[in-house]
Write an enzyme that holds these catalytic residues in place. Structure first.
Site, short mmCIF file in Angstrom:
data_model
loop_
_atom_site.label_atom_id
_atom_site.label_comp_id
_atom_site.label_asym_id
_atom_site.label_seq_id
_atom_site.Cartn_x
_atom_site.Cartn_y
_atom_site.Cartn_z
CG ASP A 261 19.56 16.23 -6.80
OD1 ASP A 261 19.44 15.01 -6.57
OD2 ASP A 261 18.64 16.92 -7.29
CD GLU A 314 20.88 11.67 -8.23
OE1 GLU A 314 19.94 10.85 -8.16
OE2 GLU A 314 20.68 12.90 -8.28
#
Length: 583
Positions: A261, A314
């Site tokens: 993330d 990401e």
């Protein structure tokens, strides 16, 4: 520093820890048993007591208010996924394989009818896995399951990087969930969060009263957006802690992918900061060399020890080489989320079709840079929260046009090169914005448009897996060719996808509510063709506009092809066309 447990009435005088020459505090507790709860009692340099701390590497943790760590035995569970692991080992090249990911927040997929609360791991295995199989997805990606105190963070503010959240059961029950996914042929990706950690007093924050895990200077160690700390990526102890956490999920839980993330926030020292609010690196630039080094090491270790596990970033900027191998100077991730494609395509599809002709480049630009990275096309949870509205609510027009636009967009996405990710609820055009405190709006499936969308996604997944042309050369320039990307006036895109053996699927997208009769599209082979996906079909609650029962090529050269077809394009539709037999 002391260990306090339920066995010593949480008395810090009973089990003091001893500091070793290398600075570690150690203690052997011979009579502690599985299921016992414990925490750490620490004092700062001045001798003042600090908040009790959960074990940063604890395997199991209680919920509020105790947040106590629980002694757990990882050796009891007996895995039944040997066949799946064997098959994965035999074909490690995921680039040529179909990857259709169903992104799930476990706490809000479906609720128990009798108690109106989320399903546990066992119930999710019983209900979620058959649904994913029926829908034709290949992977489940779960929002972070690492233990986290605040439900509203969706797991992105974790305090227990070695503990599956006890909200839904114990670690063995999460193992059983993954195991049953594998037995059903479904791979599992977990979101993993090394970019920030919360300031909750029982967690890592100011662990001994000082910045043990985080950068000390708030210009490096505090996220202004998320109001949370940032790990000190330059400390060996912190680096080892983070890499060990990622590898632990691969080892103990047999997960098939780590999605990292907020990588952009790690890469840039000035991420979301104004001038004067950040500290340049030693060369005066804005790259965080320590974080870059950590990410490279993370990928090196995972790929060495767990070659079947893929890593996904990401990453929302144009940082070069995110998904390139370490040997080529990249960060070493297998895939990167294509945030540019997501932004541009959603911007386009949200516009009134009357104005789309002026924004045609939003749809075609992605192929300019597509081969720079190995991309996943993400329509994730981030696109359906915080006032952004659900996918169907982004679509312009009346109820029918909204439904048609959403189906058209889905078919365009499945035909575009790159692996696919869709957040739960979008597969049946949930109208409400996602709310983590509620289950999905399953009652919407009583509506013909919602049911039609669900049927389309099921068929798209089926064709996507069945036809190598739609996935095999996702990252190879031989796998995609424009037929016409310049027809901005009619807002039509035409292209073809190819397999390694030159099988083709012709894709035509009409982004206006105006039917286009006798649209000529070029084909390379003379023969009879069939429409295998028509988003306007009555099976998907479309208008069932007459496209013709059969398509036969004529020897008219068109769009740089030697033959061509004449097709009636329904309004707001996508067609997939495939040859039946050659002449």
């Amino acid at each position: 520093c002391s260990v306090i447990t339920n066995n010593n009435n949480w008395d810090g005088r009973c089990l003091p820890m001893e500091k070793t020459d290398c600075g570690h505090f150690v203690l052997v507790v011979p009579d502690i048993a599985v299921g016992d709860t414990y925490k750490f009692e620490l004092k700062n340099a001045a001798g003042h007591s600090l908040p009790h701390k959960s074990d940063p590497v604890g395997f199991y943790q209680e919920q509020y208010p105790s947040f106590a760590s629980v002694v757990y035995d990882h050796d009891q569970y007996e895995w039944q996924d040997q066949q799946f692991i064997l098959e994965q080992s035999a074909n490690k090249n995921t680039y040529s394989k179909p990857m259709s990911i169903y992104e799930v927040h476990l706490g809000s997929w479906r609720f128990k009818q009798e108690s109106n609360c989320p399903l546990n791991y066992e119930e999710l295995a019983e209900q979620l896995i058959p649904y994913v199989v029926e829908m034709g997805y290949t992977h489940i990606e779960v929002l972070p399951v690492s233990e986290h105190p605040f439900t509203g963070s969706w797991g992105y503010q974790p305090t227990g990087l070695f503990a599956p959240t006890s909200r839904f059961g114990d670690p063995d029950q999460f193992k059983a969930f993954v195991d049953k996914c594998h037995q059903a042929g479904i791979a599992v990706i977990v979101d993993w969060v090394p970019a920030h950690f919360p300031s909750d007093p029982h967690g890592l924050a100011k662990f001994d009263g000082t910045s043990v895990y985080e950068y000390d200077d708030p210009k490096k160690g505090w996220h202004p957006d998320w109001q949370s700390y940032i790990y000190d990526y330059g400390k060996n102890t912190v680096r080892q802690f983070l890499v060990a956490s990622a590898m632990y999920w691969c080892d103990k839980f047999h997960i098939d992918g780590i999605r990292v993330d907020a990588v952009a926030s790690m890469l840039y020292l000035d991420y979301s900061r104004n001038e004067g609010e950040w500290i340049p690196n030693v060369d005066g630039g804005n790259h965080n060399y320590e974080a870059i080094s950590l990410l490279k090491w993370l990928n090196q270790e995972i790929h060495h020890h767990f070659p079947n596990v893929m890593t996904i970033a990401e990453e929302s900027t144009s940082f070069a080489g995110v998904s390139k191998p370490l040997d080529d100077g990249g960060l070493g991730f297998d895939y990167k989320w294509n945030m540019g494609w997501m932004h541009d395509s959603l911007m386009y599809i949200s516009k009134d079709p009357l104005h789309r002709s002026h924004h045609h480049n939003d749809l075609t630009f992605s192929m300019v840079y597509h081969y720079d990275e190995h991309f996943v096309l993400p329509i994730s949870h981030d696109e359906v929260v915080h006032g952004k509205g659900s996918m169907i609510r982004k679509m312009p027009g009346d109820e029918w046009q909204k439904a048609a636009n959403h189906k058209l967009f889905a078919a365009y996405m499945y035909a575009h090169p790159g692996k696919k990710l869709n957040f739960m609820g979008s597969e049946f055009s949930q109208f409400e914005e996602w709310n983590h405190d509620k289950e999905l709006s399953w009652s919407a499936l009583k509506n013909v448009n919602n049911k039609g969308m669900q049927s389309l996604i099921k068929d798209l997944n089926k064709q996507y897996k069945l036809l190598p042309a739609l996935h095999q050369l996702d990252h190879d320039q031989r796998g995609f060719e424009w037929l016409d990307h310049t027809d901005a006036e009619q807002s039509i895109l035409a292209f073809k996808r190819m397999s390694a053996t030159n099988e083709e699927v012709i894709v035509i997208c009409n982004f206006t509510p105006v039917p286009r009769n006798d649209y000529r599209v070029g084909v390379s082979t003379a023969g009879n063709y069939e429409i295998i996906i028509n988003t306007d079909s009555e099976y998907y609650a479309g208008s069932n506009y007459n496209t013709g029962l059969s398509l036969k090529s004529s020897p008219v050269a068109w769009q740089n092809e030697t033959n061509s077809l004449m097709v009636n394009l329904p309004p707001l539709s996508a067609l997939y066309i495939k040859i039946v037999d050659s002449l």
